[in-house]
Design an enzyme around this catalytic site. Structure first.
Site, PDB file in Angstrom:
ATOM      1  N   VAL A   1      26.081  37.487  46.421  1.00  0.00           N
ATOM      2  CA  VAL A   1      26.320  36.471  47.435  1.00  0.00           C
ATOM      3  C   VAL A   1      26.469  37.107  48.821  1.00  0.00           C
ATOM      4  CG1 VAL A   1      27.821  34.582  48.144  1.00  0.00           C
ATOM      5  CG2 VAL A   1      27.379  34.968  45.726  1.00  0.00           C
TER       6      VAL A   1
ATOM      7  N   VAL B   1      33.096  25.869  44.818  1.00  0.00           N
ATOM      8  CA  VAL B   1      32.925  24.743  43.900  1.00  0.00           C
ATOM      9  C   VAL B   1      31.466  24.305  43.851  1.00  0.00           C
ATOM     10  CG1 VAL B   1      33.614  22.385  43.354  1.00  0.00           C
ATOM     11  CG2 VAL B   1      35.273  23.942  44.386  1.00  0.00           C
TER      12      VAL B   1
ATOM     13  N   GLY C   1      28.611  25.776  43.573  1.00  0.00           N
ATOM     14  CA  GLY C   1      27.576  26.557  44.248  1.00  0.00           C
ATOM     15  C   GLY C   1      27.052  25.934  45.519  1.00  0.00           C
TER      16      GLY C   1
ATOM     17  N   GLY D   1      22.564  37.656  31.134  1.00  0.00           N
ATOM     18  CA  GLY D   1      23.500  38.012  32.193  1.00  0.00           C
ATOM     19  C   GLY D   1      24.225  36.827  32.806  1.00  0.00           C
TER      20      GLY D   1
ATOM     21  N   GLU E   1      30.369  35.746  32.599  1.00  0.00           N
ATOM     22  CA  GLU E   1      31.309  36.574  33.349  1.00  0.00           C
ATOM     23  C   GLU E   1      31.708  37.763  32.472  1.00  0.00           C
ATOM     24  OE1 GLU E   1      32.907  35.823  36.392  1.00  0.00           O
ATOM     25  OE2 GLU E   1      32.286  33.755  36.705  1.00  0.00           O
TER      26      GLU E   1
ATOM     27  N   ASP F   1      36.915  28.876  34.589  1.00  0.00           N
ATOM     28  CA  ASP F   1      36.182  28.867  35.855  1.00  0.00           C
ATOM     29  C   ASP F   1      35.961  27.430  36.332  1.00  0.00           C
ATOM     30  OD1 ASP F   1      33.989  29.996  37.804  1.00  0.00           O
ATOM     31  OD2 ASP F   1      32.974  28.476  36.602  1.00  0.00           O
TER      32      ASP F   1
ATOM     33  N   LYS G   1      37.667  25.076  39.627  1.00  0.00           N
ATOM     34  CA  LYS G   1      36.937  24.223  40.563  1.00  0.00           C
ATOM     35  C   LYS G   1      37.490  22.802  40.553  1.00  0.00           C
ATOM     36  CE  LYS G   1      32.870  27.101  39.738  1.00  0.00           C
ATOM     37  NZ  LYS G   1      31.663  27.260  38.909  1.00  0.00           N
TER      38      LYS G   1
END
Lengths: 428, 428
Positions: free
Chosen positions: A15, A134, A136, A189, A192, A203, A207
């Site tokens: 990111v 939240v 993306g 992948g 996490e 996760d 959010k």
């Protein structure tokens, strides 16, 4: 020319690198839109040497994110390190104390320390923004905080963990078992480092707690989220749900009730024909229901370099334009502590269990439900497999308390030979 | 206590009344969120006497909206009268000249005079906001202007006229002819006084032109929108499209190309399984594609008291919070005149015509297409009805220019006995 807005970026993973690229490659566009240049003063990451596909030569380097956060030539501290505590928390706190504005993608940090950080921001006159934390790339924090600010929010729902939705979609479409789909997601992948963050709902629960704070004017309360992962969902559940016109999603639901704030992140059945039911793969969806606007559905990529960097840049552009909104949509001092209410809103439930091959077994289960006040909408018993008959039940609307009572009674029956699994059917 | 933000509301139809109700009934919530009270100083409408179900006694009354717009006790002029010219335009201009901020739901006004009004707002330091003008309650202007400000926008699409979508949905689900579905929509009060605003695509075209200006940094250019209404869509088209996995929507599409700005509002085929294809009834949907974020889909009610008032209040709350963004997302002086490009992006097309019952008829049509460089993906000829055979063709990707050439050649063929109808297949 207006003064540039100067960023300090901590964390140069996917990111962070994406944000650097946008700032470098879209300078003219960003300046035209915000009315001022967006510049990067300094960056920080664990490793300096790594090739990130973008030149960092023109930026100062800081090994210590706290030092970065408090540099004189940084107006906005962009925190993309992650982690609910440790360096991310220390650096965000330092930035806010120094009167810097902060943009972060860190859901865990805000879910655990959102109230304290919002108070700190307010005391310093800083803004603290977290669109990227939240769902993306979906600009849902902005929609909820600003666009729908004239609404009393009725309910917020979301499928906000792409990995879980990917696993459930692969189980449904590919006929994989949970373990197979999990292994596939792992190989790609998608998981996490600690996979329970994904499949345990943590996760997504982080959010949800942020959305709930904005929606209902409460202090963020991650501990108030009832969490249930997708590990108990079987391929049979998915198939049976599909037969009945439903799909299973790891769905976050939050609403304010007379007894307090309901927040639940759990596998739920939703109508297959609804927007939530039609969501496949890694895409995220947030549904906001307001008393004026009705139902607003927002859908988009929930992760990845471009989408997450887009959300970070949306926040940065807001700061550049001088938009200053309180962290959770109102003064931190006005946010009330959340009173956690275990799901009290009646809902229909899907139940699965197995019965011993004995006369009257089904009648006993039906009686246990009836005694708890749970009425049966549909019930199916399947062929016995090794003396055990799978049984599916769809209840009429009932409270979770009544259901739990029924489940407890069922478990005491000798004929019930597998712990019953209950999934809520969310009406959307 | 902070100074109240004082509104002057012109137009007290459904939406205006809805706004008054929200301001009255949610005073505490609005103040908590914006940090200051939201008050109404004065109102204006054509008729004072009418019972609107809400008391207006505490507000000053103005017969003249221009007088309302320039009152000393009005900070924000809320224009809900409608109409591209006349009193709405005069009052908005007067408000901006007087340095008032303006919130409007008037798509026609902005589609025709958006650039001039944006310049006027900028000269006065006022903000001019219009969330309610596009897609009702969906906060799409905000998402596009602010949330996605870090993106180069690739394409904007939308189903933004609920009435047209209702008619098309009823034709599909109810098996109604266009005329029957139109009459049903009319009886339900869904149509504008001049129904061509709806079914001719004008209303939706207004909205598209506003989205395009923000997305591509151009001056609003409604005249650059290629408009095609839904009046030529037959129930057979809808059925054939469904057979091939498509649904027909009045779809707005805008993209920037090397040759200029493409804006089209026309019936299109979209995949039935896509979010746009799954949209039914009066609901609106806007799809925004950014180079970073990918595809963002937003769905919600496109009209009605609550949803539209929600959008108006979102703008009012932004003003109350001190958020000040340029009308179309950047300085009006930087918006470039739009060069209208007729759809040049290649797309597959759906063609329908009728052939005379003569040997070689189909071959002649195929040859006409081939000579224009249009290659055929699928072709179906149906049984003759009174010497005419319906023919359906789905082309491979082609330019509109090549297609038009093919259509012209087809019309010159003696065997083509019904003017061919062509609908674009939009890949979404």
């Amino acid at each position: 020319m207006s003064q540039p807005l100067r960023l300090g970026i901590a964390g140069l993973g996917t990111v962070g690198t994406g944000v650097v690229k946008i700032v470098r490659q879209k300078a003219a566009l960003l300046e035209a839109r915000s009315g001022r240049p967006i510049a990067i003063s300094a960056v920080s990451a664990r490793t300096r040497a790594k090739d990130r596909g973008v030149s960092l030569d023109s930026y100062a380097w800081e090994d210590d994110p706290v030092a970065l956060a408090t540099r004189d030539d940084v107006d906005v501290f962009v925190e993309l390190m992650g982690g609910s505590d440790g360096p991310a928390k220390a650096a965000v706190e330092a930035a806010l104390k120094a009167g810097k504005d902060v943009v972060t993608a860190n859901k865990a940090l805000l879910a655990h320390h959102g109230q304290a950080l919002a108070e700190l921001a307010e005391a310093s006159g800083s803004v603290l923004r977290f669109e990227a934390a939240v769902a993306g790339g979906i600009p849902v924090i902005k929609a909820l905080t600003e666009g729908l600010a004239g609404n009393e929010i009725i309910r917020v729902m979301g499928v906000m963990n792409g990995t879980c939705n990917y696993i459930l979609t692969r189980m449904e479409d590919g006929g994989l078992t949970y373990d197979e789909a999990f292994a596939e997601a792992d190989a790609l992948g998608y998981l996490e480092a600690d996979p329970t963050l994904d499949v345990g709902g943590i996760d997504a629960g982080h959010k949800l707690s942020l959305l709930a704070a904005i929606a209902f004017g409460t202090q963020v309360s991650f501990s108030g989220v009832e969490l249930e992962g997708i590990g108990e969902v079987t391929i049979d559940d998915i198939r049976q749900a599909a037969d009945m016109g439903f799909r299973i999603k790891l769905l976050g639901v939050s609403r304010m009730t007379g007894r307090g704030l309901e927040q639940s992140m759990a596998p739920c059945l939703v109508p297959a024909s609804s927007p939530l039911g039609q969501l496949s793969g890694g895409t995220n969806m947030v549904v906001i229901e307001g008393d004026q606007v009705g139902q607003i559905v927002m859908r988009g990529a929930g992760a990845g370099e471009g989408p997450t960097a887009s959300a970070v840049m949306g926040d940065v552009m807001d700061v550049a334009r001088g938009l200053r909104v309180s962290t959770f949509g109102q003064s931190a001092s006005k946010l009330v502590p959340a009173v956690a209410a275990k799901a009290t809103t009646p809902a229909p439930y899907y139940l699965r269990t197995q019965l011993a091959d004995k006369p009257g077994a089904l009648a006993k289960v039906a009686a246990a439900l009836g005694e708890a006040g749970v009425s049966i909408h549909r019930m199916r018993q399947y062929d016995h497999i090794e003396d055990r008959a799978p049984v599916l039940i769809v209840t009429h609307k009932t409270t979770r308390a009544a259901l739990d009572q029924a489940l407890e009674a069922m478990q005491k029956l000798a004929v019930v030979v597998a712990a019953p699994v209950a999934l809520r059917i969310e009406e959307v």
